[in-house]
Design a protein around this motif. Structure first.
Motif, mmCIF file in Angstrom:
data_model
loop_
_atom_site.group_PDB
_atom_site.id
_atom_site.type_symbol
_atom_site.label_atom_id
_atom_site.label_comp_id
_atom_site.label_asym_id
_atom_site.label_seq_id
_atom_site.Cartn_x
_atom_site.Cartn_y
_atom_site.Cartn_z
ATOM 1 N N GLY A 114 0.844 -1.200 0.000
ATOM 2 C CA GLY A 114 0.000 0.000 0.000
ATOM 3 C C GLY A 114 0.872 1.239 0.000
ATOM 4 O O GLY A 114 1.823 1.336 0.788
ATOM 5 N N HIS A 115 0.569 2.153 -0.902
ATOM 6 C CA HIS A 115 1.309 3.418 -0.970
ATOM 7 C C HIS A 115 0.296 4.552 -0.878
ATOM 8 O O HIS A 115 -0.773 4.490 -1.471
ATOM 9 C CB HIS A 115 2.077 3.495 -2.297
ATOM 10 N N CYS A 116 0.617 5.579 -0.084
ATOM 11 C CA CYS A 116 -0.297 6.712 0.038
ATOM 12 C C CYS A 116 0.508 7.986 0.259
ATOM 13 O O CYS A 116 1.737 7.951 0.312
ATOM 14 C CB CYS A 116 -1.291 6.483 1.170
ATOM 15 N N HIS A 117 -0.197 9.093 0.355
ATOM 16 C CA HIS A 117 0.453 10.392 0.580
ATOM 17 C C HIS A 117 -0.021 10.948 1.925
ATOM 18 O O HIS A 117 -0.565 12.044 2.006
ATOM 19 C CB HIS A 117 0.120 11.360 -0.566
ATOM 20 N N ALA A 118 0.112 10.143 2.979
ATOM 21 C CA ALA A 118 -0.373 10.502 4.316
ATOM 22 C C ALA A 118 0.121 11.890 4.722
ATOM 23 O O ALA A 118 1.327 12.137 4.758
ATOM 24 C CB ALA A 118 0.118 9.460 5.322
ATOM 25 N N ASN A 188 9.744 13.651 0.077
ATOM 26 C CA ASN A 188 8.926 14.599 -0.706
ATOM 27 C C ASN A 188 7.839 13.891 -1.507
ATOM 28 O O ASN A 188 7.397 14.375 -2.552
ATOM 29 C CB ASN A 188 9.795 15.431 -1.659
ATOM 30 N N HIS A 189 7.398 12.720 -1.045
ATOM 31 C CA HIS A 189 6.395 11.967 -1.802
ATOM 32 C C HIS A 189 5.434 11.227 -0.865
ATOM 33 O O HIS A 189 4.294 11.644 -0.719
ATOM 34 C CB HIS A 189 7.127 11.003 -2.759
ATOM 35 N N GLY A 190 5.882 10.170 -0.183
ATOM 36 C CA GLY A 190 4.968 9.447 0.697
ATOM 37 C C GLY A 190 5.504 8.090 1.091
ATOM 38 O O GLY A 190 6.546 7.655 0.608
HETATM 39 ZN ZN ZN Z 1 2.598 8.498 -4.788
#
Ligand code: ZN
Length: 253
Positions: A114-118, A188-190
């Motif tokens: 799972g990848h997100c921009h929390a 700088n991403h998540g």
């Molecule tokens: Zn992303």
């Protein structure tokens, strides 16, 4: 495909819940290995919060991984690879982060990603501190759920370039620690969570989010008091924490 698809949709909805502030609009993506040379991954432009079957692509692992070693691929070539990688009739293009998901599933010891921009996590990752505050621990549960160490990737162009850096980071992490990380922090991403189950991926992202909020809180009251590394090692290796880790992984969300 068994129940992978409904579980992937449920995980995506949990990550995309508005109150959790982990992802909005088309941010973030999820994937799971089907164990037959293919994996499911969110399609480009889909939203995690209301993802349905039409927003999921089934792609060929070998075809996607081969692109990482093809230095001649330009943006157009990358799109062609993604189009050709689909092993179902899905009209949607797989997410550009499909390459990163393939690396995590193939080399990161993960079955679910799972990848997100929390918001809370990228608040730190976008600060002058970058990922550094996450390299030491401040409370035990983060060690139990997110792992003793996290992998870090400095900012780089999303897509193929990012996937290559994630692969490098995973290999370096394995060489240093003899295992795969549960968390990769993209500066700088998540964050990216690597789990053996859908539940573990969500647990990792929720604990990491709390960790980031507590870190920010400590910075407002004089700065974090980090645990000594010997103490973090001790927590990581305690038999009762191993037991707790296993029990937490079973908790249904
Ligand atoms: Zn992303």
């Amino acid at each position: 495909m068994n129940n992978h698809l409904p579980k992937l949709l449920a995980l995506s909805h949990e990550i995309g819940r508005a109150d959790r502030r982990l992802a909005i609009l088309g941010e973030g993506n999820t994937s799971t290995d089907l164990g037959d040379g293919t994996f499911l991954v969110k399609s480009s432009g889909s939203s995690l919060s209301n993802l349905d079957e039409s927003g999921v692509s089934r792609v060929n692992m070998t075809a996607v991984l081969a692109a990482l070693d093809d230095e001649t691929l330009d943006d157009h070539g990358v799109k062609s690879v993604l189009e050709a990688s689909r092993s179902d009739a899905s009209p949607r293009l797989p997410s550009v982060e499909t390459f990163m998901h393939a690396v995590c599933l193939a080399e990161g010891g993960a079955k679910w990603v799972g990848h997100c921009h929390a918001e809370a996590v990228i608040s730190v990752l976008c600060s002058t501190h970058g990922a550094k505050p996450f390299l030491s621990h401040i409370f035990p549960d983060a060690i139990v759920v997110c792992g003793r160490h996290v992998a870090v990737v400095p900012y780089i162009d999303p897509g193929l370039a990012l996937a290559r850096e994630v692969r490098r980071a995973l290999r370096e992490f394995r060489a240093a620690h003899g295992t795969s990380p549960k968390v990769i922090l993209l500066e700088n991403h998540g964050p990216v969570a690597l789990g053996s189950s859908d539940t573990e991926v969500l647990n990792i992202l929720l604990m990491l989010d709390k960790w980031a909020r507590v870190l920010a809180g400590t910075l407002a009251v004089g700065g974090p008091k980090f645990l000594p590394s010997s103490m973090s090692d001790r927590i990581d290796n305690r038999p009762d924490e191993h037991y707790r880790r296993a029990q937490i992984g079973k908790v249904a969300n």
